[in-house]
Design a protein around this motif. Structure first.
Motif: not given
Length: 234
Positions: A1-12
């Motif tokens: 299973m390929p590794e998923r990319t972790v995304t981080v976005r501003e929410s506050g």
């Protein structure tokens, strides 16, 4: 299973929405620094270590058919030990196991993938890019390319050359008003501001500089210009 990319976005202010495939997490800092809407980044790191430990022990016991009834893992940071503190991990193994099985599972608990990464100090390579707020994100194929004037994307750390005095096509660094431009044209044509056009009539229209942009200036008709739609090219 390929590794998923972790995304981080501003929410506050400091709150961050973490996306991992279809899953969503929230990270934040406690009051008064943040708004305490989620776990801190350090707590998420400890949670990853604890979860990885529990999964590793469970898989090892299942593959060998050992009667492991349960496993509990508690992880915390001990400050004041070393320059960055120390991670303390408590593992409780529950089941009808003999001494050899307990010893083996305790060893496995210390060698989960996350703990091996932390102990080995896995290097982290960071690539930072910057773009203007109105520019679209650059495609990965163009990452690290030299910056282009007007592209709105300036890679940091990559080859970037800025030349002063470069004038993009169609842009004037000196924007004169219509009156100032008209006065300059009249001086070049040998015409004063009193409306004396004798010099201009004798010499004809002024020659346009080679390579200069050609524009049409509409002015009101005078006694010498019977047609109201008189246009001239400076």
């Amino acid at each position: 299973m390929p590794e998923r990319t972790v995304t981080v976005r501003e929410s506050g202010h400091l709150a961050r929405t973490i996306g991992i495939g279809p899953h969503r997490l929230t990270s934040d800092e406690p009051d008064p620094i943040g708004t305490d809407t989620g776990a801190t980044p350090v707590q998420l790191l400890l949670a990853g270590l604890g979860a990885c430990t529990s999964m590793t022990v469970r898989l090892y016991a299942e593959r060998r058919g050992w009667p492991l009834a349960g496993i509990k893992v508690d992880v915390r940071i001990a400050h004041g030990i070393g320059p960055l503190g120390q991670i303390l991990k408590d593992v409780e193994i529950i089941g009808d196991l003999n001494a050899e099985q307990i010893s083996r599972l305790a060893t496995i608990a210390e060698h989960c993938p996350i703990q091996r990464m932390l102990n080995a100090s896995v290097p982290v390579h960071t690539r930072t890019t910057a773009r203007r707020p109105w520019a679209l994100p650059e495609s990965p194929a163009l990452a690290g390319a030299p910056a282009r004037i007007g592209s709105g994307h300036l890679p940091l750390g990559g080859p970037c050359r800025v030349t002063r005095g470069v004038r993009p096509a169609g842009v004037s660094f000196l924007r004169r008003s219509t009156e100032t431009a008209r006065a300059a044209e009249e001086r070049k044509a040998g015409r004063n501001h009193d409306g004396n056009q004798a010099g201009r009539a004798a010499r004809g229209p002024p020659a346009r500089r080679k390579g200069a942009p050609c524009r049409t200036v509409h002015r009101p008709a005078t006694a010498l210009d019977p047609s109201p739609d008189v246009a001239r090219s400076p």
